[in-house]
Design a protein around this motif. Structure first.
Motif, PDB file in Angstrom:
ATOM      1  N   ALA A 150       0.815  -1.215   0.000  1.00 59.11           N
ATOM      2  CA  ALA A 150       0.000   0.000   0.000  1.00 59.11           C
ATOM      3  C   ALA A 150       0.847   1.263   0.000  1.00 59.11           C
ATOM      4  O   ALA A 150       0.310   2.358  -0.136  1.00 59.11           O
ATOM      5  N   ASN A 151       2.161   1.153   0.175  1.00 59.15           N
ATOM      6  CA  ASN A 151       3.075   2.287   0.088  1.00 59.15           C
ATOM      7  C   ASN A 151       3.865   2.159  -1.203  1.00 59.15           C
ATOM      8  O   ASN A 151       4.740   1.309  -1.336  1.00 59.15           O
ATOM      9  N   ILE A 152       3.548   3.010  -2.172  1.00 61.17           N
ATOM     10  CA  ILE A 152       4.079   2.900  -3.517  1.00 61.17           C
ATOM     11  C   ILE A 152       5.021   4.059  -3.799  1.00 61.17           C
ATOM     12  O   ILE A 152       4.736   5.205  -3.435  1.00 61.17           O
ATOM     13  N   SER A 153       6.138   3.777  -4.436  1.00 62.61           N
ATOM     14  CA  SER A 153       7.047   4.830  -4.877  1.00 62.61           C
ATOM     15  C   SER A 153       6.514   5.457  -6.156  1.00 62.61           C
ATOM     16  O   SER A 153       5.910   4.779  -7.002  1.00 62.61           O
ATOM     17  N   ARG A 154       6.733   6.737  -6.298  1.00 62.80           N
ATOM     18  CA  ARG A 154       6.289   7.450  -7.487  1.00 62.80           C
ATOM     19  C   ARG A 154       6.899   6.814  -8.734  1.00 62.80           C
ATOM     20  O   ARG A 154       8.092   6.502  -8.776  1.00 62.80           O
ATOM     21  N   GLY A 155       6.066   6.592  -9.753  1.00 63.51           N
ATOM     22  CA  GLY A 155       6.512   5.977 -10.995  1.00 63.51           C
ATOM     23  C   GLY A 155       6.368   4.473 -11.018  1.00 63.51           C
ATOM     24  O   GLY A 155       6.461   3.869 -12.092  1.00 63.51           O
ATOM     25  N   ALA A 156       6.158   3.840  -9.868  1.00 64.99           N
ATOM     26  CA  ALA A 156       6.000   2.386  -9.821  1.00 64.99           C
ATOM     27  C   ALA A 156       4.570   1.989 -10.200  1.00 64.99           C
ATOM     28  O   ALA A 156       3.662   2.826 -10.249  1.00 64.99           O
ATOM     29  N   SER A 157       4.359   0.716 -10.466  1.00 64.27           N
ATOM     30  CA  SER A 157       3.038   0.189 -10.793  1.00 64.27           C
ATOM     31  C   SER A 157       2.513  -0.648  -9.626  1.00 64.27           C
ATOM     32  O   SER A 157       3.291  -1.275  -8.913  1.00 64.27           O
ATOM     33  N   PHE A 158       1.193  -0.661  -9.457  1.00 61.82           N
ATOM     34  CA  PHE A 158       0.579  -1.468  -8.403  1.00 61.82           C
ATOM     35  C   PHE A 158      -0.834  -1.848  -8.814  1.00 61.82           C
ATOM     36  O   PHE A 158      -1.379  -1.327  -9.803  1.00 61.82           O
ATOM     37  N   SER A 159      -1.427  -2.778  -8.074  1.00 64.40           N
ATOM     38  CA  SER A 159      -2.805  -3.198  -8.328  1.00 64.40           C
ATOM     39  C   SER A 159      -3.523  -3.400  -7.003  1.00 64.40           C
ATOM     40  O   SER A 159      -2.899  -3.738  -5.997  1.00 64.40           O
ATOM     41  N   VAL A 160      -4.837  -3.186  -7.022  1.00 66.91           N
ATOM     42  CA  VAL A 160      -5.693  -3.398  -5.862  1.00 66.91           C
ATOM     43  C   VAL A 160      -6.686  -4.498  -6.225  1.00 66.91           C
ATOM     44  O   VAL A 160      -7.415  -4.379  -7.214  1.00 66.91           O
ATOM     45  N   LEU A 213      -5.683   4.282 -14.900  1.00 66.47           N
ATOM     46  CA  LEU A 213      -6.357   3.154 -14.253  1.00 66.47           C
ATOM     47  C   LEU A 213      -6.787   2.134 -15.298  1.00 66.47           C
ATOM     48  O   LEU A 213      -7.244   2.495 -16.391  1.00 66.47           O
ATOM     49  N   ARG A 214      -6.681   0.855 -14.951  1.00 64.89           N
ATOM     50  CA  ARG A 214      -7.160  -0.216 -15.834  1.00 64.89           C
ATOM     51  C   ARG A 214      -7.852  -1.276 -14.978  1.00 64.89           C
ATOM     52  O   ARG A 214      -7.240  -1.839 -14.068  1.00 64.89           O
ATOM     53  N   PHE A 215      -9.127  -1.553 -15.274  1.00 64.78           N
ATOM     54  CA  PHE A 215      -9.921  -2.492 -14.489  1.00 64.78           C
ATOM     55  C   PHE A 215      -9.838  -3.890 -15.102  1.00 64.78           C
ATOM     56  O   PHE A 215      -9.756  -4.050 -16.322  1.00 64.78           O
ATOM     57  N   GLY A 216      -9.876  -4.911 -14.223  1.00 64.65           N
ATOM     58  CA  GLY A 216      -9.860  -6.285 -14.674  1.00 64.65           C
ATOM     59  C   GLY A 216     -11.154  -6.673 -15.375  1.00 64.65           C
ATOM     60  O   GLY A 216     -12.173  -5.973 -15.285  1.00 64.65           O
ATOM     61  N   ALA A 217     -11.118  -7.818 -16.070  1.00 67.47           N
ATOM     62  CA  ALA A 217     -12.279  -8.250 -16.848  1.00 67.47           C
ATOM     63  C   ALA A 217     -13.501  -8.463 -15.970  1.00 67.47           C
ATOM     64  O   ALA A 217     -14.627  -8.159 -16.366  1.00 67.47           O
ATOM     65  N   ASP A 218     -13.328  -8.993 -14.761  1.00 64.21           N
ATOM     66  CA  ASP A 218     -14.450  -9.226 -13.857  1.00 64.21           C
ATOM     67  C   ASP A 218     -14.664  -8.076 -12.886  1.00 64.21           C
ATOM     68  O   ASP A 218     -15.473  -8.178 -11.970  1.00 64.21           O
ATOM     69  N   ASN A 219     -13.911  -6.993 -13.067  1.00 64.11           N
ATOM     70  CA  ASN A 219     -14.006  -5.791 -12.239  1.00 64.11           C
ATOM     71  C   ASN A 219     -13.588  -6.031 -10.798  1.00 64.11           C
ATOM     72  O   ASN A 219     -13.862  -5.210  -9.919  1.00 64.11           O
ATOM     73  N   ARG A 220     -12.908  -7.143 -10.536  1.00 64.78           N
ATOM     74  CA  ARG A 220     -12.453  -7.435  -9.179  1.00 64.78           C
ATOM     75  C   ARG A 220     -11.120  -6.777  -8.864  1.00 64.78           C
ATOM     76  O   ARG A 220     -10.673  -6.825  -7.719  1.00 64.78           O
ATOM     77  N   SER A 221     -10.478  -6.188  -9.857  1.00 62.35           N
ATOM     78  CA  SER A 221      -9.178  -5.585  -9.617  1.00 62.35           C
ATOM     79  C   SER A 221      -9.033  -4.320 -10.435  1.00 62.35           C
ATOM     80  O   SER A 221      -9.714  -4.136 -11.454  1.00 62.35           O
ATOM     81  N   VAL A 222      -8.149  -3.439  -9.963  1.00 63.41           N
ATOM     82  CA  VAL A 222      -7.809  -2.222 -10.691  1.00 63.41           C
ATOM     83  C   VAL A 222      -6.297  -2.090 -10.665  1.00 63.41           C
ATOM     84  O   VAL A 222      -5.656  -2.257  -9.619  1.00 63.41           O
ATOM     85  N   ALA A 223      -5.695  -1.850 -11.843  1.00 64.60           N
ATOM     86  CA  ALA A 223      -4.245  -1.742 -11.971  1.00 64.60           C
ATOM     87  C   ALA A 223      -3.871  -0.299 -12.276  1.00 64.60           C
ATOM     88  O   ALA A 223      -4.575   0.403 -13.030  1.00 64.60           O
ATOM     89  N   VAL A 224      -2.779   0.161 -11.696  1.00 61.80           N
ATOM     90  CA  VAL A 224      -2.282   1.519 -11.888  1.00 61.80           C
ATOM     91  C   VAL A 224      -0.852   1.426 -12.396  1.00 61.80           C
ATOM     92  O   VAL A 224      -0.006   0.782 -11.768  1.00 61.80           O
ATOM     93  N   ALA A 225      -0.597   2.058 -13.550  1.00 62.51           N
ATOM     94  CA  ALA A 225       0.740   2.064 -14.134  1.00 62.51           C
ATOM     95  C   ALA A 225       1.353   3.445 -13.961  1.00 62.51           C
ATOM     96  O   ALA A 225       0.721   4.453 -14.278  1.00 62.51           O
ATOM     97  N   GLY A 226       2.579   3.496 -13.459  1.00 60.60           N
ATOM     98  CA  GLY A 226       3.259   4.769 -13.270  1.00 60.60           C
ATOM     99  C   GLY A 226       2.578   5.629 -12.231  1.00 60.60           C
ATOM    100  O   GLY A 226       2.012   6.681 -12.538  1.00 60.60           O
ATOM    101  N   ALA A 227       2.615   5.199 -10.986  1.00 54.25           N
ATOM    102  CA  ALA A 227       1.889   5.899  -9.922  1.00 54.25           C
ATOM    103  C   ALA A 227       2.365   7.337  -9.789  1.00 54.25           C
ATOM    104  O   ALA A 227       3.550   7.642  -9.897  1.00 54.25           O
ATOM    105  N   ALA A 228       1.396   8.221  -9.538  1.00 57.76           N
ATOM    106  CA  ALA A 228       1.669   9.636  -9.311  1.00 57.76           C
ATOM    107  C   ALA A 228       0.874  10.089  -8.101  1.00 57.76           C
ATOM    108  O   ALA A 228       0.108   9.326  -7.502  1.00 57.76           O
ATOM    109  N   ALA A 229       1.032  11.355  -7.749  1.00 60.64           N
ATOM    110  CA  ALA A 229       0.335  11.893  -6.579  1.00 60.64           C
ATOM    111  C   ALA A 229      -1.174  11.770  -6.726  1.00 60.64           C
ATOM    112  O   ALA A 229      -1.899  11.612  -5.739  1.00 60.64           O
ATOM    113  N   ILE A 230      -1.666  11.808  -7.972  1.00 60.92           N
ATOM    114  CA  ILE A 230      -3.111  11.731  -8.199  1.00 60.92           C
ATOM    115  C   ILE A 230      -3.677  10.376  -7.810  1.00 60.92           C
ATOM    116  O   ILE A 230      -4.881  10.235  -7.566  1.00 60.92           O
ATOM    117  N   ASN A 231      -2.826   9.347  -7.741  1.00 63.43           N
ATOM    118  CA  ASN A 231      -3.277   7.999  -7.371  1.00 63.43           C
ATOM    119  C   ASN A 231      -3.286   7.769  -5.871  1.00 63.43           C
ATOM    120  O   ASN A 231      -3.660   6.690  -5.415  1.00 63.43           O
TER     121      ASN A 231
END
Length: 291
Positions: A144-154, A176-194
């Motif tokens: 849950a603690n992400i460095s700026r520019g890194a990617s993560f998913s919830v 933001l990119r949501f999974g096919a079943d909407n059970r997950s959301v992926a974030v590429a290149g994390a920024a302050a807005i995320n």
């Protein structure tokens, strides 16, 4: 004759259930007749089937339900249902609910037995229990603690019947990119807005449940790397200047240097030596290195 129907001859034969009913017996001679009614009852062993006991049942957790089954037979059979145990197929003493609230533990296969004095019959009933979503779990990968520019998913997971559908409330962002079943959301290149609260809602026709998790986007590492990069550049520049100065000064002192590089840096030294030769002529030798 049965119920005023056609005359039936007297005799023995196999009895069937259709033989049950009201019979009128008439005795006649030349002096008159006598009539008597007889009620015939046919008894038989039980039978149980889909009509009186549907094989598939659907209950809802928290409601009142009863596994009522009827069977045919004469005398009327007694019907009892028990839940089949796991493993051996033996029936366990887990009766279905009777005027009580249904729980998920009531789901399974029940065996109903109809019994009278002439025998018994078995029938299986499968019970499914539906319930609203429970155990909504959220996790952030890798953390849950992400460095700026890194990617993560919830990822969001919930238990429920029927299978829940998922919805999100999260910081709006274009990456933001949501999974096919909407059970997950992926974030590429994390920024302050995320940075912010991520909430997942699981719902089905029986209810809904939500869970939230906070995601932090840490920019301190980036600032530290930038500072270290600037400091390294400054140190490198200082070392280069110091090294150049060292080469220029020590080359003249040692008398061992590259001619092209030393021409400009050792002019003053040559002038001093020329003045000394004019006053005190002496021969000096220097060793030249390959350029």
């Amino acid at each position: 004759a049965r119920d005023g129907g056609a005359h039936r001859a007297r005799g023995n034969r196999a009895v069937s259930r259709d033989d049950a009913g009201r019979y009128v017996c008439r005795a006649t001679n030349k002096h008159g007749s006598a009539i008597r009614s007889v009620i015939v009852t046919v008894e038989y062993e039980p039978s149980i089937g889909e009509t009186g006991c549907p094989a598939q049942r659907l209950w809802v957790e928290g409601t009142v339900a009863e596994l009522g089954c009827t069977a045919s037979g004469n005398p009327p059979p007694h019907v009892a249902c028990t839940k089949l145990g796991e493993g051996d197929g033996d029936s366990a003493e887990i009766p279905p609910p009777a005027s009580s609230n249904v729980t998920r533990a009531h789901a399974g296969t029940y065996q109903c037995r109809a019994t009278n004095t002439h025998g018994s019959a078995l029938w299986n009933v499968t019970v499914a229990v539906e319930y609203s979503p429970v155990l909504v779990n959220l996790r952030v990968l890798p953390s849950a603690n992400i460095s700026r520019g890194a990617s993560f998913s919830v990822e969001c997971r919930a238990e429920g019947s029927p299978t829940p559908t998922y919805g999100w409330v999260l910081p709006p962002a274009p990456n933001l990119r949501f999974g096919a079943d909407n059970r997950s959301v992926a974030v590429a290149g994390a920024a302050a807005i995320n940075r912010g609260l991520y909430t997942c809602t699981a719902s089905n026709r029986h209810g809904w449940r939500a869970s939230s998790i906070m995601v932090q986007v840490d920019e301190s590492r980036l600032a530290l790397l930038a500072s270290l990069g600037s400091l390294g550049a400054a140190v490198a520049l200082g070392l280069a200047l110091a090294g150049g100065y060292y080469l220029k000064t020590t080359a003249c002192k040692k008398g061992e240097y590259n001619v092209r590089e030393a021409e400009g840096s050792c002019d003053a030294a040559r002038r001093r030596r020329q003045q000394q030769r004019q006053q005190h002529p002496e021969v000096y030798g220097i060793q030249l290195s390959q350029p």
